[in-house]
Design an enzyme around this catalytic site. Structure first.
Site, PDB file in Angstrom:
ATOM      1  N   LYS A   1     -14.362  16.453  10.737  1.00  0.00           N
ATOM      2  CA  LYS A   1     -15.363  16.505  11.806  1.00  0.00           C
ATOM      3  C   LYS A   1     -15.351  17.913  12.397  1.00  0.00           C
ATOM      4  CE  LYS A   1     -16.399  12.086  11.597  1.00  0.00           C
ATOM      5  NZ  LYS A   1     -15.917  11.131  12.596  1.00  0.00           N
TER       6      LYS A   1
ATOM      7  N   THR B   1       0.842  -1.187   0.000  1.00  0.00           N
ATOM      8  CA  THR B   1       0.000   0.000   0.000  1.00  0.00           C
ATOM      9  C   THR B   1       0.880   1.241   0.000  1.00  0.00           C
ATOM     10  OG1 THR B   1      -0.111   0.044   2.417  1.00  0.00           O
ATOM     11  CG2 THR B   1      -1.803  -1.226   1.255  1.00  0.00           C
TER      12      THR B   1
ATOM     13  N   GLU C   1      -5.794  -3.534  -2.108  1.00  0.00           N
ATOM     14  CA  GLU C   1      -6.395  -4.713  -1.482  1.00  0.00           C
ATOM     15  C   GLU C   1      -7.437  -5.396  -2.354  1.00  0.00           C
ATOM     16  OE1 GLU C   1      -5.249  -1.856   1.901  1.00  0.00           O
ATOM     17  OE2 GLU C   1      -5.878  -1.750  -0.182  1.00  0.00           O
TER      18      GLU C   1
ATOM     19  N   TRP D   1     -19.944  16.052  10.081  1.00  0.00           N
ATOM     20  CA  TRP D   1     -18.851  15.750   9.157  1.00  0.00           C
ATOM     21  C   TRP D   1     -19.008  16.524   7.855  1.00  0.00           C
ATOM     22  CZ3 TRP D   1     -19.691  13.549   4.396  1.00  0.00           C
ATOM     23  CH2 TRP D   1     -20.898  12.871   4.223  1.00  0.00           C
TER      24      TRP D   1
END
Length: 536
Positions: free
Chosen positions: A432, A177, A322, A437
């Site tokens: 946030k 990754t 992934e 949010w």
């Protein structure tokens, strides 16, 4: 021998399309050869790997860009039963050393120039005994190195009877990754996973690649199997064009024009830069039909320009390391043919429909699935034959990121009534503010709707009262300088959101830091902004 391995991917083009071409730009120039010649070279490389005792259980590392020699390792390594580990050449030194050590690579295939210089500089820290330079000469060095062409010319091509027996569950590929939230994590792909994902990508519901296509993957070969193009395009028997090390817009345009490229793929920045080059120098994009975009969303204005001026369709795709890269593609369904253009663009701007074989859930903070109503948001979970179920050597991440067969992607999404996924934010990037949010991605896309904004990135910065507030950085087009009031006005026009959603500050910057795969590097951006705020 199982059939769900990479071997049929090698057999099909070399037997059914031996005259089709592979074009490659290298450090030495442009090379063009056929699948028939590709077969001989891969068989020779396979023989060389066998002579060195490399096979099941071994890892073969690569550290290079998009060219024919790198492409040949994509087949020879897994055909030997070994695992191909593509290492990102844009990573920092510490990450490169960590990845090579963590993967325990046996040998490295390395590009000349800067990649080789990096390996030479890090040589004493790497557990590697031999380097193969993917060029026709080796620099003067103390590193134990041989050229790629010497390696294959010294070995007779392996014959069918000598091919190793492959098992579906053999480890065949490995990527790490990007490591924007910590150390890169190892992701392993089996023979069966590569087989399944390449078929998914090649299918009409995926990227619909066939033997009439001329495919140019600009997404680097060190990044998630170059979004599966080397395998899917090969299985299809398509002509392939590899644009070489660090291609610039002029390189890409030359290859598109000279080779008749019909399909290409990469992050949005590549296509924004290409369009700027076309505006300045002119072009012939008449062969080009489709551009596949991933990593982040392309601005709608860019999509419309490619379509209006060049009859080129940009298709959004979503995926992760992934999920072996591409997991969804966005194009309107057939019953939407009669819709007006703006309504179709509302679908095309999203990340689209899952590829065949994948399943998804959208889960809220309480673990409940949310409605597919285009409004309710949650974290995207996916599972299927191309989705990993654990990281390599990272038990703590496995506990956090998986729920049985389900991968918790970290993407905050909503899904509309037609099943189209729309990425709202990353769990690490959602802002946030005062208990509510704010989507950084929505703000970025709205800012890039301004004609004079080339790129925009938004992150949350600490706030004494509201915990976090959005902070925007924008890159303006040449000879333009939109005011903050203009940019706030475009946010008001584009977003049906209250004013408290909008950034408290919009900073004009020359560039936005990017990860090694071309995405906005928000960790680095936050660090830059912290310095600015401290100075203030």
């Amino acid at each position: 021998m199982s059939n769900l391995t990479i071997q049929p991917f090698f057999w099909r083009p070399t037997n059914l399309f031996p005259e089709k071409r592979i074009v490659s730009k290298t450090y030495e120039g442009i090379t063009s050869y056929t699948y028939g010649e590709f077969e001989r070279r891969v068989r020779s490389l396979l023989g060389a790997l066998n002579d060195q005792g490399l096979g099941p259980g071994d890892r073969i590392g690569t550290f290079g860009w998009n060219h024919h020699r790198h492409f040949e390792t994509y087949f020879a390594a897994p055909l030997s039963g070994a695992q191909l580990h593509t290492i990102n050449v844009m990573l920092g030194d510490d990450d490169v050393v960590h990845i090579v050590e963590d993967a325990d690579d046996e040998i490295l295939f390395v590009d000349p120039g800067e990649p080789f210089d990096r390996i030479e500089r890090l040589w004493d820290d790497l557990p590697i005994e031999e380097v193969v330079v993917m060029a026709d000469s080796v620099p003067d060095t103390g590193v134990d190195a041989i050229t790629y062409d010497e390696l294959i010319e010294e070995t007779d091509p392996i014959v069918d009877a000598e091919f190793p027996d492959l098992e579906e569950e053999y480890s065949a590929g490995m990527c790490y990754t990007s490591g924007t939230t910590g150390r890169p994590k190892g992701v392993e792909y089996t023979q069966k996973m590569i087989y399944a994902h390449a078929m998914m990508v090649m299918s009409p519901a995926g990227l619909n690649i066939d033997e009439t296509d001329v495919v140019m993957p600009v997404v680097p070969m060190f990044h998630v199997n170059s979004w599966e193009f080397p395998y899917a395009a090969t299985m299809a028997g398509a002509t392939q064009v590899y644009p070489g090390p660090s291609p610039d817009p002029a390189d890409l345009l030359e290859l598109i024009e000279c080779e008749g490229v019909t399909m290409t793929a990469g992050v949005p920045t590549v296509w924004i830069n290409l369009l700027e080059h076309v505006d300045e120098h002119g072009s012939d994009l008449s062969s080009l039909e489709r551009i596949v975009v991933g990593g982040s969303a392309a601005p709608e204005g860019i999509m419309r320009r490619y379509e209006d001026e060049f009859d080129v369709t940009m298709e959004h795709a979503w995926g992760m390391t992934e999920t072996m890269s591409i997991g969804s593609v966005s194009r309107p369904k057939s019953y939407m043919d009669d819709w007006d253009r703006s309504r179709k663009y509302e679908k095309r701007k999203k990340q689209g429909l899952l590829l065949p074989g994948l399943e998804m859930r959208v889960v809220d903070d309480d673990g409940d699935e949310v409605d597919w109503d285009g409004q309710s948001v949650g974290e995207l979970w996916v599972r299927g034959p191309s989705v990993i179920e654990e990281y390599y050597n990272r038990p703590e991440a496995n506990e956090e990121d998986f729920e049985g067969e389900w991968l918790k992607t970290g993407d905050i999404v909503c899904v509309d009534e037609d099943g189209y996924i729309e990425i709202v934010d990353r769990t690490n990037d959602v802002i946030k503010s005062g208990g509510e949010w704010i989507s950084s991605i929505e703000l970025e896309n709205a800012l890039m709707a301004h004609n004079d904004v080339v790129e925009a990135a938004v992150v949350g910065v600490p706030h004494e009262r509201w915990q976090e507030r959005p902070y925007a950085c924008v890159v303006s087009a040449d000879d333009s300088n939109p005011s903050e009031d203009e940019l706030l006005a475009v946010l008001d026009d584009e977003l049906d959101q209250p004013d408290w959603w909008f950034p408290d500050e919009i900073e004009k910057v020359e560039s936005i830091p990017k990860t090694a795969t071309g995405k906005f590097d928000k960790k680095a951006l936050r660090d830059q902004i912290d310095v600015v705020l401290e100075d203030d």
